[in-house]
Design a protein around this motif. Structure first.
Motif, PDB file in Angstrom:
ATOM      1  N   ALA A  48       1.011  -1.383  -0.075  1.00  0.00           N
ATOM      2  CA  ALA A  48       0.045   0.040  -0.067  1.00  0.00           C
ATOM      3  C   ALA A  48       0.769   1.061   0.091  1.00  0.00           C
ATOM      4  O   ALA A  48       1.722   1.348   0.936  1.00  0.00           O
ATOM      5  N   ALA A  49       0.555   2.067  -0.945  1.00  0.00           N
ATOM      6  CA  ALA A  49       1.609   3.269  -1.018  1.00  0.00           C
ATOM      7  C   ALA A  49       0.899   4.428  -2.135  1.00  0.00           C
ATOM      8  O   ALA A  49       0.699   5.555  -1.818  1.00  0.00           O
ATOM      9  N   THR A  50       0.967   3.870  -3.280  1.00  0.00           N
ATOM     10  CA  THR A  50       0.782   4.645  -4.504  1.00  0.00           C
ATOM     11  C   THR A  50      -0.784   5.249  -4.668  1.00  0.00           C
ATOM     12  O   THR A  50      -0.819   6.245  -5.441  1.00  0.00           O
ATOM     13  N   GLY A  51      -1.606   4.420  -4.247  1.00  0.00           N
ATOM     14  CA  GLY A  51      -2.963   4.770  -4.589  1.00  0.00           C
ATOM     15  C   GLY A  51      -3.596   4.045  -5.932  1.00  0.00           C
ATOM     16  O   GLY A  51      -4.583   4.521  -6.534  1.00  0.00           O
ATOM     17  N   SER A  52      -2.564   3.481  -6.634  1.00  0.00           N
ATOM     18  CA  SER A  52      -2.834   3.013  -7.936  1.00  0.00           C
ATOM     19  C   SER A  52      -3.909   2.371  -8.094  1.00  0.00           C
ATOM     20  O   SER A  52      -4.544   2.082  -9.241  1.00  0.00           O
ATOM     21  N   GLU A  53      -4.336   1.595  -6.977  1.00  0.00           N
ATOM     22  CA  GLU A  53      -5.437   0.724  -7.216  1.00  0.00           C
ATOM     23  C   GLU A  53      -6.777   1.276  -7.378  1.00  0.00           C
ATOM     24  O   GLU A  53      -7.852   0.531  -7.715  1.00  0.00           O
ATOM     25  N   MET A  54      -6.977   2.533  -7.275  1.00  0.00           N
ATOM     26  CA  MET A  54      -8.167   3.017  -7.276  1.00  0.00           C
ATOM     27  C   MET A  54      -8.010   4.553  -8.317  1.00  0.00           C
ATOM     28  O   MET A  54      -8.559   5.548  -7.833  1.00  0.00           O
ATOM     29  N   ASN A  55      -6.932   4.717  -8.910  1.00  0.00           N
ATOM     30  CA  ASN A  55      -7.097   5.929  -9.888  1.00  0.00           C
ATOM     31  C   ASN A  55      -6.625   5.533 -11.465  1.00  0.00           C
ATOM     32  O   ASN A  55      -6.386   4.343 -11.475  1.00  0.00           O
ATOM     33  N   ALA A  56      -6.536   6.612 -11.932  1.00  0.00           N
ATOM     34  CA  ALA A  56      -6.228   6.472 -13.454  1.00  0.00           C
ATOM     35  C   ALA A  56      -4.994   6.761 -14.167  1.00  0.00           C
ATOM     36  O   ALA A  56      -4.689   6.944 -15.073  1.00  0.00           O
ATOM     37  N   TYR A  57      -4.076   6.909 -13.056  1.00  0.00           N
ATOM     38  CA  TYR A  57      -2.603   7.202 -13.232  1.00  0.00           C
ATOM     39  C   TYR A  57      -1.540   5.986 -13.396  1.00  0.00           C
ATOM     40  O   TYR A  57      -1.754   5.131 -12.457  1.00  0.00           O
ATOM     41  N   GLY A  58      -0.704   6.059 -14.178  1.00  0.00           N
ATOM     42  CA  GLY A  58       0.514   5.211 -14.116  1.00  0.00           C
ATOM     43  C   GLY A  58       1.802   6.067 -14.277  1.00  0.00           C
ATOM     44  O   GLY A  58       1.812   6.854 -15.341  1.00  0.00           O
ATOM     45  N   VAL A  59       2.835   5.456 -13.916  1.00  0.00           N
ATOM     46  CA  VAL A  59       4.325   6.275 -14.108  1.00  0.00           C
ATOM     47  C   VAL A  59       5.165   5.326 -14.474  1.00  0.00           C
ATOM     48  O   VAL A  59       5.443   4.077 -13.716  1.00  0.00           O
ATOM     49  N   VAL A  60       6.072   5.475 -15.479  1.00  0.00           N
ATOM     50  CA  VAL A  60       6.930   4.524 -16.322  1.00  0.00           C
ATOM     51  C   VAL A  60       8.066   5.169 -16.692  1.00  0.00           C
ATOM     52  O   VAL A  60       8.074   6.441 -16.929  1.00  0.00           O
ATOM     53  N   THR A  61       9.226   4.760 -16.485  1.00  0.00           N
ATOM     54  CA  THR A  61      10.472   5.425 -16.807  1.00  0.00           C
ATOM     55  C   THR A  61      11.019   4.768 -18.215  1.00  0.00           C
ATOM     56  O   THR A  61      11.133   3.637 -18.552  1.00  0.00           O
ATOM     57  N   HIS A  62      11.361   5.764 -19.212  1.00  0.00           N
ATOM     58  CA  HIS A  62      11.942   5.470 -20.438  1.00  0.00           C
ATOM     59  C   HIS A  62      13.473   4.909 -20.187  1.00  0.00           C
ATOM     60  O   HIS A  62      14.176   5.514 -19.640  1.00  0.00           O
ATOM     61  N   ASP A  63      13.657   3.799 -20.578  1.00  0.00           N
ATOM     62  CA  ASP A  63      15.020   2.961 -20.420  1.00  0.00           C
ATOM     63  C   ASP A  63      16.352   4.080 -20.797  1.00  0.00           C
ATOM     64  O   ASP A  63      17.479   4.197 -20.186  1.00  0.00           O
ATOM     65  N   GLU A  64      15.873   4.645 -22.073  1.00  0.00           N
ATOM     66  CA  GLU A  64      17.254   5.081 -22.886  1.00  0.00           C
ATOM     67  C   GLU A  64      17.306   6.857 -22.486  1.00  0.00           C
ATOM     68  O   GLU A  64      18.171   7.261 -22.057  1.00  0.00           O
ATOM     69  N   THR A  65      16.028   7.389 -22.172  1.00  0.00           N
ATOM     70  CA  THR A  65      16.031   8.957 -22.345  1.00  0.00           C
ATOM     71  C   THR A  65      16.158   9.333 -20.680  1.00  0.00           C
ATOM     72  O   THR A  65      16.438  10.256 -20.323  1.00  0.00           O
ATOM     73  N   LEU A  66      15.600   8.205 -19.771  1.00  0.00           N
ATOM     74  CA  LEU A  66      15.643   8.364 -18.409  1.00  0.00           C
ATOM     75  C   LEU A  66      14.685   9.555 -18.035  1.00  0.00           C
ATOM     76  O   LEU A  66      14.634  10.118 -16.977  1.00  0.00           O
ATOM     77  N   GLU A  67      13.503   9.549 -18.854  1.00  0.00           N
ATOM     78  CA  GLU A  67      12.531  10.519 -18.448  1.00  0.00           C
ATOM     79  C   GLU A  67      11.429   9.493 -17.728  1.00  0.00           C
ATOM     80  O   GLU A  67      11.030   8.498 -18.118  1.00  0.00           O
ATOM     81  N   LYS A  68      10.899  10.040 -16.586  1.00  0.00           N
ATOM     82  CA  LYS A  68       9.832   9.195 -15.693  1.00  0.00           C
ATOM     83  C   LYS A  68       8.581  10.042 -16.017  1.00  0.00           C
ATOM     84  O   LYS A  68       8.422  11.125 -15.404  1.00  0.00           O
ATOM     85  N   LEU A  69       7.797   9.648 -16.629  1.00  0.00           N
ATOM     86  CA  LEU A  69       6.471  10.370 -16.930  1.00  0.00           C
ATOM     87  C   LEU A  69       5.126   9.432 -16.838  1.00  0.00           C
ATOM     88  O   LEU A  69       5.226   8.330 -16.464  1.00  0.00           O
ATOM     89  N   ALA A  70       4.067  10.252 -16.880  1.00  0.00           N
ATOM     90  CA  ALA A  70       2.831   9.467 -16.362  1.00  0.00           C
ATOM     91  C   ALA A  70       1.913   9.286 -17.556  1.00  0.00           C
ATOM     92  O   ALA A  70       1.862  10.442 -18.670  1.00  0.00           O
ATOM     93  N   ILE A  71       1.271   8.410 -17.416  1.00  0.00           N
ATOM     94  CA  ILE A  71      -0.009   7.880 -18.408  1.00  0.00           C
ATOM     95  C   ILE A  71      -1.090   8.276 -17.678  1.00  0.00           C
ATOM     96  O   ILE A  71      -1.334   8.011 -16.503  1.00  0.00           O
ATOM     97  N   TYR A  72      -2.393   8.971 -18.292  1.00  0.00           N
ATOM     98  CA  TYR A  72      -3.503   9.057 -17.615  1.00  0.00           C
ATOM     99  C   TYR A  72      -4.832   8.720 -18.330  1.00  0.00           C
ATOM    100  O   TYR A  72      -4.671   8.970 -19.666  1.00  0.00           O
ATOM    101  N   SER A  73      -5.904   8.144 -18.017  1.00  0.00           N
ATOM    102  CA  SER A  73      -7.139   7.875 -18.789  1.00  0.00           C
ATOM    103  C   SER A  73      -7.916   7.264 -17.777  1.00  0.00           C
ATOM    104  O   SER A  73      -7.564   6.123 -17.203  1.00  0.00           O
ATOM    105  N   PRO A  74      -9.318   7.665 -17.607  1.00  0.00           N
ATOM    106  CA  PRO A  74     -10.370   6.953 -16.968  1.00  0.00           C
ATOM    107  C   PRO A  74     -10.295   5.512 -17.357  1.00  0.00           C
ATOM    108  O   PRO A  74     -10.966   4.769 -16.570  1.00  0.00           O
TER     109      PRO A  74
END
Length: 332
Positions: free
Chosen positions: A141-167
């Motif tokens: 239990a930490a991120t609250g991802s279990e009940m929201n529309a967000y996800g965060v992933v890191t791009h291996d090459e560019t090292l950008e850590k960004l979010a995806i969102y959609s209901p």
């Protein structure tokens, strides 16, 4: 309160043994096959993965299993999973783990129904128009991802850590069984507590308008996290404390805190995403560094809010002392 629309389509199944019914939850969605996504092999060794597989089999849901999701989940692993989903024509994703697994599952869900590069969703090049259903069995239990529309992933090459969102990425059903979280290590319990604090305090301090109801809700979440963390550090198997901690994590980021609020930002999370992308530190550990520093810099913008925090959470009548108490609690 300001005008708002609130809708949360995720169904929570809370309690002992609820993971044993995941097959029924998936089948109710109409899906006949699924990818079981997880992180380490501990869930196999504990027997949890076997119970998930048995539940799916019992309801006629075919499945493939894929482990290897890491903290600060990688785009390359998401693409590997999308390839498996496509090759096997899988119709759902069952995420078994914590926020990193569920973040990956949401990206996989969107990417499976998209002809282009899934990273397009993260950089604003494409909008999620379709997605396979996501289900979750939470072991952290930490991120609250279990009940929201967000996800965060890191791009291996560019090292950008960004979010995806959609209901469309809200999990259909999320299982929260506190028993499955009893093996969380003390360091990850601490990281989780800090993450919940940051979810709450980014909004609490930055909002230009914060209704009294929301302020009191946030303060209750914070006090609950402090109280239950102390119990769990002494007795990790305390079911009631684990359950309250888990529900506080869910409530911290399922949208309820945002209703009627105006002018808020998520500053500390944006800074920490860059930190963990570059240095691969656990998200909560990074926030433990960023949050007090940001508060010290930001406190003169909302002096009355920082004063209230100090009084309500730590019982001290000085905003600077409140920040110092927070730092001391993190260290403890």
């Amino acid at each position: 309160m300001r005008n708002f629309t609130f809708f949360n389509p995720t169904r929570i199944e809370f309690g002992k043994g609820k993971e044993n019914h995941i097959g029924r939850y998936v089948r109710e969605s109409g899906a006949e096959s699924a990818l079981i996504l997880y992180g380490s092999e501990r869930i196999r060794q504990s027997g949890l993965l076997g119970r998930i597989e048995a539940s799916l089999t019992g309801k006629g849901v075919a499945f493939e299993s894929l482990g290897g999701v890491v903290s600060n989940p990688k785009l390359s692993h998401v693409k590997k999973a999308i390839g498996l989903m496509t090759a096997k024509n899988l119709q759902a994703v069952v995420a078994v783990g914590g926020g990193s697994v569920l973040d990956s599952a949401k990206a996989i869900s969107a990417g499976t129904r998209y002809d282009g590069d899934v990273w397009d969703f993260f950089i604003g090049k494409a909008e999620v128009k379709d997605a396979v259903p996501v289900f979750a069995v939470m072991t952290l239990a930490a991120t609250g991802s279990e009940m929201n529309a967000y996800g965060v992933v890191t791009h291996d090459e560019t090292l950008e850590k960004l979010a995806i969102y959609s209901p469309l990425l809200n999990p259909r059903v999320s299982v929260i069984n506190p028993e499955l979280m009893a093996s969380v290590t003390p360091d990850y319990l601490a990281y989780s507590a800090v993450d919940i604090f940051a979810h709450c305090l980014d909004l609490y301090f930055s909002a230009s308008y914060l209704p009294e109801y929301n302020a009191a809700l946030i303060e209750n979440i914070l006090r609950t996290v402090m109280r239950t963390t102390a119990v769990l550090l002494e007795n990790p198997a305390d079911y009631d404390a684990r359950g309250e901690f888990a529900w506080a994590a869910t409530m911290a980021l399922n949208g309820l805190r945002f209703v009627g609020v105006e002018g808020n930002s998520f500053d500390t999370h944006m800074v920490e995403h860059a930190m963990s992308a570059l240095y691969n530190v656990p998200h909560g550990a990074g926030l433990a560094v960023v949050l007090p520093a940001w508060m010290t810099w930001y406190k003169l913008r909302r002096p009355e809010r920082f004063q209230r925090f100090a009084v309500q959470i730590f019982g001290v009548n000085d905003s600077g002392a409140g920040i110092e108490r927070l730092k001391a609690w993190f260290k403890s």
